[in-house]
Each structure stands twice: as structure tokens, then as C-alpha cells.
Design an enzyme around this catalytic site. Structure first.
Site: not given
Ligand code: CAA
Length: 445
Positions: A83, A120, A163, A211, A244, A253, A328, A364
Site C-alpha cells: 500500500e 492489506c 499503529t 474502519s 490481519h 474484538k 501494523n 480496507s
Molecule cells: N489503559 C488501557 N486501555 C486504554 C487506556 C488505558 N489507559 N486508554 C485507552 N484505552 C483503550 C480504549 O478503551 C480503546 O479500547 P476499546 O476499543 O476496547 O475500548 C483502546 O485503548 C484505544 O483507545 P481509543 O479508542 O481512544 O484510541 P483512538 O481513538 O485514539 O485510536 C484507532 C484507535 C481509531 C483504532 C486508531 O488507532 C486508528 O485510526 N488506527 C488506524 C485504523 C485501523 O487500524 N483500523 C483497524 C481496522 S482497519 C484495518 O485493519 C486495515 C488496516 O490495517 C489499517
């Protein structure tokens, strides 16, 4: 026709390490637990100044070819899944072949080369292409080289920044493979989605939360399709379930939802009925909301049963051992999960030959693909050769300031220059630009 699958694998990590708890979290003003516990990641691998998708892919491929005693004459096909491509026309596989020709006798002029794109999942699609080419008998006795290579960088301060990762997985596809054979049945879940995309831009536009929902929805469709196409989904029939893994928290999850699906109408659901009841069925509810509430409650309880915990600890948790330390790698991610699971099985002395894995890939945009693989007699010898944990250990840990500079160096819109933070040793390096804007590479002894 003999069975076809992965004969050998080599992994090459970017040589820099960004520690998420110690270095990234304080700079972002976040709790370390968000990354280590929430996302399940300890560190990201990042490329040094002289590394990119070509060097990492070529370095992994060189080691694989040497270890398997191959010359270019033995390879009939080179496919790169990425990608992170930097050219809309000339495929990365041509650059990789050019690198390898610097160090091997002979050339790859006879080899069909290409570049696969579907986020991916294209790493797995390239495996499919190689498998189909060999099964069709068009390989003339030659093998395929499949390379999944990415510099998975996000824009600074994007939530995805935590990530990030960089590295390559090279796989040799052949008849009578030493590592795994690929099963014929596949399941797909595919839909036009705008969750993560790069419309002619280097860093992705991401709707992170969405996502995650799209990942789960497409995986569910792929699982249903896999079963419909005759695939075996009984959880006890799989020794490992590599997914993945954009970050382990995502798979956490997905795994419980997958398990719920796989135990439906099996003796496992019956055995758990006394403890948590039977799975809610849609027909027993008047409306969707009531059904969704009931299914969520059941899933939460299922995730706490010993039956689930033992299955998860045996088949899923071991697959995180590499991604947890490197982040990742997009196209390479599910292939790291397979390798990590097998490394863990070897360390634990598990007998894996003849056993199956259920491999769940995702890209994605969006598409999930599920297939089964059968582990071969040569698996332990093959996995013993991997040195990925030594590479991980040897990475140069960077400060936050160094991270900011290295991110700029790899940003195509910046012209930042900096000295490398490591010294190349027996590897291909990027060493500047040619007269038509092509990237140039040399081998450093
Ligand atoms: N202690 C323990 N856990 C904590 C914590 C703490 N102090 N603070 C936060 N957490 C937990 C949160 O509760 C959350 O877990 P849950 O989802 O189980 O509730 C986790 O840590 C992450 O916290 P946030 O949700 O607040 O994190 P964020 O919103 O800043 O970012 C994300 C998370 C949106 C996935 C971001 O990393 C992102 O955009 N990533 C890129 C997209 C991605 O990877 N998507 C995955 C599916 S798409 C795919 O797989 C294709 C690909 O490769 C990109």
C-alpha cells in the site's frame, strides 16, 4: 497435482524502534496503557533513512532465496503486495528483481512481475495468484516469490500514528511446500467502503472507528461465505487462527465474534448452555434492537467462559508476538501473525504437522478473505530459521525528536535530510535518484 502452498518465509523489519509507552505516550500526553493494553502494541518498527519498501522486500527475498538454495532461474513469478508504492506505473517487483540481480548469478527476465493492490488483503491475494498459477500448471516447474512490503506511516497526530510499522515478508510458493498447503475453500466479504483510503496521497485518510466496524462486518460475511463454500469452521479443528492484525486489540474484538459464530449449533454451544444460555436467534425477537442487545449480552458472557479463554490462549494470542513489537505492516500483517503463531508453537513443543490453521485476512476499502491452511512436516525446520526476534532486539531505539525527523525524511512532501541512525551491513540500501526520477539501490557488503 501435488499440494501447493508456502514453502518458505523470511521477515525483514525496519531497523528503528519507537517505543510507544516510554517515548510516544509522553509526547502525545497519553497514558502508556492506551497503547500497551488498549491497542496491545509495545513498539513500532520504522525504516531508517536508507530503507524503504524495496530494500526491505529485497533483503527478505535475498535471505529466502539463499536459504532455499535458489537462483533467479528457479523463480517464474515475482508479485509485490503493497500500500506504500511510490510509482503509478512501474511495479515495485521490478525494483526488487533489479536488486536481487546485483547479488545472484543470472537474471529474472523470464519472470512475470506485478504489483497487487487491495489494501492489506493484497498480500493474501498475491498468494492466491501464485497458487492459481501453479495449480493451473503454467509455472513450468518454477516457483513464485510473493513479497508483502509496507512503510505503514500515518500523518502526524492522526489517531492511526500509534499503529505505524515498517517491514517486509517474503514467501516462496511451490508444490509440495515445507511450511503449509493452502485449502481450496475460500470465503469472501467484500463491499465498497470508504473507511481507509489513499486517493493519490501518501498518508491515509482514515475513519478509524468506522474502519473497526467495517473490519468486523466484512469478516463476518467472509466467515459465512467460507462455511457456505464447504469450509470447516469448528473451532477445535484449528490449532492457530492468524488474523490481519492492525493492532492486537482489533483481533481481540474479532476473535470472540468469530468464536461465537463457529460454535453455533455445535456441541460447544450445547455444553455452554447451562453456564450462559444458548445463542439468541433472530426469529425469537420482535425487533432488531432487542436481538442485538441479547446477542451482545451473550457475547460478553461467552468471552469470559473457560472454553473461550482456553481457545483464545491457544489459537489467537500466540499470533500477536511479532506484531505487538513492530506495529501494523499492512499487507504483511496476517503473514506475521501466521509466523508468530508457529514460532510460539515451536517454543511450546506443540506437534503441528497435519494440523490446520484458519487464516483471516482483511483489507480496507473493504474485503475480508478466510481460508484454511494445513501445516506440513517441514514446518519446524522452516520456522527455526527465522531470526525476526533477533532483528527486533537489535533495532535502534529512537528518541521522539529522532522520530519526528525520520517521519519527515520518509514524507514525500518534505525534503528533510538526516544522517542514518544505523549502519547497513550485508543488505540493499536506497542510495538516491536516477535521471527519470527512479529510485536507485545498491548492495552494501
Ligand atoms: N489503559 C488501557 N486501555 C486504554 C487506556 C488505558 N489507559 N486508554 C485507552 N484505552 C483503550 C480504549 O478503551 C480503546 O479500547 P476499546 O476499543 O476496547 O475500548 C483502546 O485503548 C484505544 O483507545 P481509543 O479508542 O481512544 O484510541 P483512538 O481513538 O485514539 O485510536 C484507532 C484507535 C481509531 C483504532 C486508531 O488507532 C486508528 O485510526 N488506527 C488506524 C485504523 C485501523 O487500524 N483500523 C483497524 C481496522 S482497519 C484495518 O485493519 C486495515 C488496516 O490495517 C489499517
Amino acid at each position: 497435482m501435488n499440494d501447493v502452498g508456502i514453502d518458505g518465509v523470511e521477515i525483514w523489519t525496519g531497523k528503528l524502534k519507537l517505543d510507544l509507552a516510554e517515548t510516544f505516550a509522553p509526547a502525545q500526553g497519553e497514558e502508556p496503557g492506551k497503547y500497551t493494553k488498549g491497542l496491545g502494541l509495545n513498539a513500532s518498527s520504522l525504516p531508517d533513512v536508507y530503507e524503504d519498501i524495496v530494500t526491505m522486500g529485497a533483503n527478505a527475498s535475498k535471505r529466502l532465496m539463499e536459504r532455499k538454495g535458489l537462483t533467479p532461474e528457479d523463480i517464474g513469478r515475482i508479485d509485490v503486495a503493497t500500500e506504500s508504492s511510490f510509482d503509478q506505473s512501474k511495479p515495485v517487483s521490478t525494483y526488487v528483481a533489479g536488486c536481487l540481480e546485483q547479488t545472484f548469478d543470472g537474471d529474472f527476465h523470464h519472470a512475470n512481475k506485478g504489483e497487487r493492490k487491495f489494501a492489506c488483503v493484497s498480500g493474501t491475494q498475491s498468494l492466491d495468484d501464485a497458487y492459481n498459477w501453479i495449480r493451473a500448471g503454467r509455472n513450468q516447474g518454477r516457483k513464485a516469490l510473493v513479497i508483502a512490503t509496507d512503510t505503514a506511516l500515518y500523518a502526524r497526530d492522526d489517531p492511526g500514528e500509534a499503529t505505524q510499522g515498517a517491514g517486509a515478508v517474503a514467501m516462496l510458493i511451490d508444490e509440495d511446500p515445507d511450511l503449509v498447503t493452502l485449502g481450496d475453500e475460500q470465503g469472501f466479504g467484500s463491499a465498497d467502503e470508504t473507511d481507509f483510503l489513499k486517493p493519490n496521497q501518501q498518508f491515509p485518510s482514515v475513519d478509524g472507528k468506522r474502519s473497526m466496524q467495517v473490519y468486523l462486518a466484512r469478516m463476518r460475511e467472509a466467515m459465512i461465505d467460507f462455511a457456505r463454500n464447504g469450509g470447516d469452521t469448528h473451532p477445535d479443528n484449528f490449532e492457530l487462527a492468524p488474523f490481519h492484525t492492525p493492532f492486537p486489540g482489533m483481533v481481540r474484538k474479532a476473535a470472540v465474534l468469530g468464536y461465537r459464530h463457529c460454535i453455533r449449533d455445535t456441541e460447544i454451544e450445547d455444553e455452554l448452555a447451562d453456564e450462559i444460555g444458548r445463542q439468541p436467534r433472530r426469529e425469537a425477537f420482535d425487533d432488531d434492537d432487542a436481538f442485538f442487545d441479547a446477542i451482545k449480552e451473550y457475547t460478553d458472557k461467552l468471552g469470559e467462559t473457560t472454553s473461550y479463554e482456553e481457545w483464545y490462549a491457544r489459537t489467537v494470542e500466540p499470533t500477536f508476538a511479532i506484531s505487538r513489537e513492530v506495529g501494523n505492516w499492512y499487507t504483511g500483517s496476517v503473514h506475521l501473525a501466521r509466523a508468530a503463531g508457529l514460532v510460539g508453537a515451536l517454543e511450546d513443543g506443540r506437534e503441528m504437522a497435519g494440523k490446520n490453521m484458519l487464516v483471516s485476512s482483511y483489507g480496507s476499502g473493504a474485503q475480508a478473505e478466510i481460508h484454511a491452511e494445513t501445516i506440513q512436516e517441514g514446518w519446524a525446520e522452516e520456522i527455526e530459521q527465522l531470526n525476526i526476534f533477533e532483528q527486533i532486539e537489535k533495532r535502534n531505539e529512537i528518541t521522539f525528536e529522532e522520530y519526528e525527523s525520520i517521519h519527515d525524511v520518509h514524507n514525500h512532501d518534505e525534503t528533510t535530510e538526516m544522517e542514518p541512525l544505523t549502519s547497513p551491513d550485508g543488505e540493499f540500501v536506497f542510495d538516491g535518484w536516477g535521471r527519470m526520477g527512479e529510485r536507485k539501490y545498491t548492495y552494501v557488503e
